[in-house]
Design a protein around this motif. Structure first.
Motif, PDB file in Angstrom:
ATOM      1  N   PHE A  61       0.830  -1.206   0.000  1.00 21.04           N
ATOM      2  CA  PHE A  61       0.000   0.000   0.000  1.00 21.04           C
ATOM      3  C   PHE A  61       0.867   1.259   0.000  1.00 21.04           C
ATOM      4  O   PHE A  61       0.603   2.215  -0.744  1.00 21.04           O
ATOM      5  CB  PHE A  61      -0.930  -0.008   1.211  1.00 21.04           C
ATOM      6  N   PHE A  62       1.910   1.273   0.824  1.00 22.99           N
ATOM      7  CA  PHE A  62       2.809   2.426   0.862  1.00 22.99           C
ATOM      8  C   PHE A  62       3.428   2.670  -0.513  1.00 22.99           C
ATOM      9  O   PHE A  62       3.544   3.817  -0.967  1.00 22.99           O
ATOM     10  CB  PHE A  62       3.924   2.207   1.889  1.00 22.99           C
ATOM     11  N   THR A  63       3.827   1.606  -1.176  1.00 27.34           N
ATOM     12  CA  THR A  63       4.444   1.739  -2.497  1.00 27.34           C
ATOM     13  C   THR A  63       3.478   2.366  -3.496  1.00 27.34           C
ATOM     14  O   THR A  63       3.877   3.187  -4.344  1.00 27.34           O
ATOM     15  CB  THR A  63       4.906   0.364  -3.005  1.00 27.34           C
ATOM     16  N   ASP A  64       2.204   2.024  -3.402  1.00 30.85           N
ATOM     17  CA  ASP A  64       1.211   2.541  -4.342  1.00 30.85           C
ATOM     18  C   ASP A  64       0.863   4.005  -4.099  1.00 30.85           C
ATOM     19  O   ASP A  64       0.315   4.664  -4.993  1.00 30.85           O
ATOM     20  CB  ASP A  64      -0.071   1.704  -4.271  1.00 30.85           C
ATOM     21  N   LEU A  65       1.170   4.537  -2.902  1.00 32.91           N
ATOM     22  CA  LEU A  65       0.822   5.931  -2.617  1.00 32.91           C
ATOM     23  C   LEU A  65       1.559   6.900  -3.538  1.00 32.91           C
ATOM     24  O   LEU A  65       1.091   8.010  -3.782  1.00 32.91           O
ATOM     25  CB  LEU A  65       1.120   6.268  -1.155  1.00 32.91           C
ATOM     26  N   GLU A  66       2.714   6.481  -4.031  1.00 34.97           N
ATOM     27  CA  GLU A  66       3.476   7.325  -4.955  1.00 34.97           C
ATOM     28  C   GLU A  66       2.724   7.533  -6.265  1.00 34.97           C
ATOM     29  O   GLU A  66       2.935   8.526  -6.964  1.00 34.97           O
ATOM     30  CB  GLU A  66       4.837   6.688  -5.229  1.00 34.97           C
ATOM     31  N   LYS A  67       1.820   6.605  -6.590  1.00 37.11           N
ATOM     32  CA  LYS A  67       1.090   6.667  -7.856  1.00 37.11           C
ATOM     33  C   LYS A  67      -0.290   7.293  -7.704  1.00 37.11           C
ATOM     34  O   LYS A  67      -1.043   7.363  -8.659  1.00 37.11           O
ATOM     35  CB  LYS A  67       0.927   5.248  -8.423  1.00 37.11           C
ATOM     36  N   GLY A  68      -0.634   7.726  -6.494  1.00 43.79           N
ATOM     37  CA  GLY A  68      -1.969   8.268  -6.249  1.00 43.79           C
ATOM     38  C   GLY A  68      -2.130   9.683  -6.769  1.00 43.79           C
ATOM     39  O   GLY A  68      -1.216  10.290  -7.317  1.00 43.79           O
ATOM     40  N   ASP A  69      -3.325  10.211  -6.593  1.00 45.06           N
ATOM     41  CA  ASP A  69      -3.633  11.587  -6.999  1.00 45.06           C
ATOM     42  C   ASP A  69      -4.410  12.258  -5.854  1.00 45.06           C
ATOM     43  O   ASP A  69      -5.597  12.021  -5.697  1.00 45.06           O
ATOM     44  CB  ASP A  69      -4.463  11.594  -8.277  1.00 45.06           C
ATOM     45  N   PRO A  70      -3.703  13.057  -5.021  1.00 50.99           N
ATOM     46  CA  PRO A  70      -2.297  13.448  -5.166  1.00 50.99           C
ATOM     47  C   PRO A  70      -1.356  12.329  -4.712  1.00 50.99           C
ATOM     48  O   PRO A  70      -1.748  11.446  -3.952  1.00 50.99           O
ATOM     49  CB  PRO A  70      -2.181  14.658  -4.235  1.00 50.99           C
ATOM     50  N   ALA A  71      -0.135  12.385  -5.197  1.00 56.31           N
ATOM     51  CA  ALA A  71       0.871  11.387  -4.852  1.00 56.31           C
ATOM     52  C   ALA A  71       1.540  11.748  -3.525  1.00 56.31           C
ATOM     53  O   ALA A  71       1.745  12.923  -3.222  1.00 56.31           O
ATOM     54  CB  ALA A  71       1.916  11.291  -5.954  1.00 56.31           C
ATOM     55  N   TYR A  72       1.850  10.735  -2.751  1.00 53.42           N
ATOM     56  CA  TYR A  72       2.574  10.914  -1.494  1.00 53.42           C
ATOM     57  C   TYR A  72       3.793  10.008  -1.469  1.00 53.42           C
ATOM     58  O   TYR A  72       3.728   8.851  -1.894  1.00 53.42           O
ATOM     59  CB  TYR A  72       1.681  10.570  -0.293  1.00 53.42           C
ATOM     60  N   ASP A  73       4.903  10.528  -0.966  1.00 51.74           N
ATOM     61  CA  ASP A  73       6.027   9.699  -0.606  1.00 51.74           C
ATOM     62  C   ASP A  73       5.805   9.220   0.819  1.00 51.74           C
ATOM     63  O   ASP A  73       5.060   9.842   1.590  1.00 51.74           O
ATOM     64  CB  ASP A  73       7.330  10.484  -0.692  1.00 51.74           C
ATOM     65  N   VAL A  74       6.447   8.127   1.182  1.00 50.53           N
ATOM     66  CA  VAL A  74       6.273   7.564   2.512  1.00 50.53           C
ATOM     67  C   VAL A  74       7.631   7.426   3.184  1.00 50.53           C
ATOM     68  O   VAL A  74       8.525   6.760   2.652  1.00 50.53           O
ATOM     69  CB  VAL A  74       5.564   6.200   2.468  1.00 50.53           C
ATOM     70  N   LEU A  75       7.771   8.070   4.308  1.00 50.61           N
ATOM     71  CA  LEU A  75       8.977   7.959   5.129  1.00 50.61           C
ATOM     72  C   LEU A  75       8.619   7.058   6.301  1.00 50.61           C
ATOM     73  O   LEU A  75       7.713   7.377   7.087  1.00 50.61           O
ATOM     74  CB  LEU A  75       9.398   9.345   5.614  1.00 50.61           C
ATOM     75  N   VAL A  76       9.290   5.915   6.399  1.00 55.28           N
ATOM     76  CA  VAL A  76       8.895   4.897   7.369  1.00 55.28           C
ATOM     77  C   VAL A  76       9.931   4.803   8.490  1.00 55.28           C
ATOM     78  O   VAL A  76      11.108   4.558   8.242  1.00 55.28           O
ATOM     79  CB  VAL A  76       8.742   3.515   6.692  1.00 55.28           C
TER      80      VAL A  76
END
Length: 267
Positions: A113-128
């Motif tokens: 799921f975190f990986t897919d957030l980069e492709k969303g609209d709006p896109a998010y990066d994830v810092l874990v």
């Protein structure tokens, strides 16, 4: 960017403080996810308990096991660190150790799921914030899915010894699961051995250094006003540049063979 995972070695400086400093100073839309099964600290520390009601990855895990609607439930568990802009969002970690039992089986689901957030609209990066690996049920699937894994270490011998063990553990796991090499880096906090010495001793590149800044660390750990001009915040903000550059290089290398019809090679 993508998924950036931070992990701490035993005895090293606080990885949570580092992750929070980066999340508050980087420029792209960001979700900071506390994925340390030993528990999250930002909600009770930096936010000083100001958020009412249960919130975070523990509640998200329970909801996912109950109804399997992560895409909907995820956004209701976030806290806006820069309200109302929703550009710096926090997914708090577990607050009750009993919650870890629900979270651990879902690490792979969360990683995807975190990986897919980069492709969303709006896109998010994830810092874990992955915490330390010397706990029950560390988030290995998240580390394997990350575009960059950063081991946070101090610059003195005891800290570097612990960092070496952590690096070796990650390298063994990545080799076993065929994770392409090149994602692992060191982040050095404080004075001690030089950057070149540390890189040579641990046989791993150093992506950046952060100063000891007790005043800012105290604010990030226990609440207060974060001042962008403080040494820790300036250095954390500057870290975004080499991180972006590394991501660009890795993407170029991984995509180049596919672009000419060949199978990708590890880099």
């Amino acid at each position: 960017m993508a998924v950036i995972a931070l992990v701490s070695a035993k005895g090293s400086p606080g990885v949570t403080t580092t992750a929070l400093a980066c999340a508050l100073s980087w420029h792209r839309r960001m979700v900071l996810a506390e994925c340390d099964p030993a528990g999250g600290t930002i909600m009770a520390g930096y936010l000083a308990g100001a958020v009412e009601g249960p919130r975070g990855i523990g509640e998200l895990a329970v909801a996912e096991l109950r109804d399997g609607d992560l895409e909907t439930d995820f956004w209701s568990q976030l806290i806006d660190l820069d309200a109302p802009r929703r550009e710096r969002l926090l997914l708090p970690g577990v607050v009750d150790p009993a919650q870890a039992g629900s979270v651990i089986p879902l690490w792979q689901r969360f990683a995807d799921f975190f990986t897919d957030l980069e492709k969303g609209d709006p896109a998010y990066d994830v810092l874990v914030d992955c915490g330390r690996l010397q706990v029950v049920g560390p988030p290995w699937p998240v580390l394997r899915a990350a575009a960059i894994v950063v081991v946070v270490t101090g610059a003195h011998l005891p800290e570097l010894s612990s960092a070496r063990a952590t690096v070796k553990a990650i390298q063994r796991d990545f080799a076993e699961h065929r994770v392409p090499p090149g994602s692992l880096r060191l982040l050095v906090v404080g004075d001690g051995h030089g950057r070149g010495e540390i890189s040579k001793a641990l046989q791993l590149p150093v992506i950046g250094t952060l100063p000891r800044d007790p005043r800012t660390a105290e604010v990030l750990s226990h609440g207060g006003t974060v001042r962008a001009g403080r040494p820790l915040m300036r250095a954390a903000g500057a870290l975004e540049v080499p991180v972006r550059a590394l991501l660009d290089r890795r993407r170029a290398r991984l995509s180049w063979p596919a672009a000419i019809g060949e199978a990708p090679h590890a880099v």
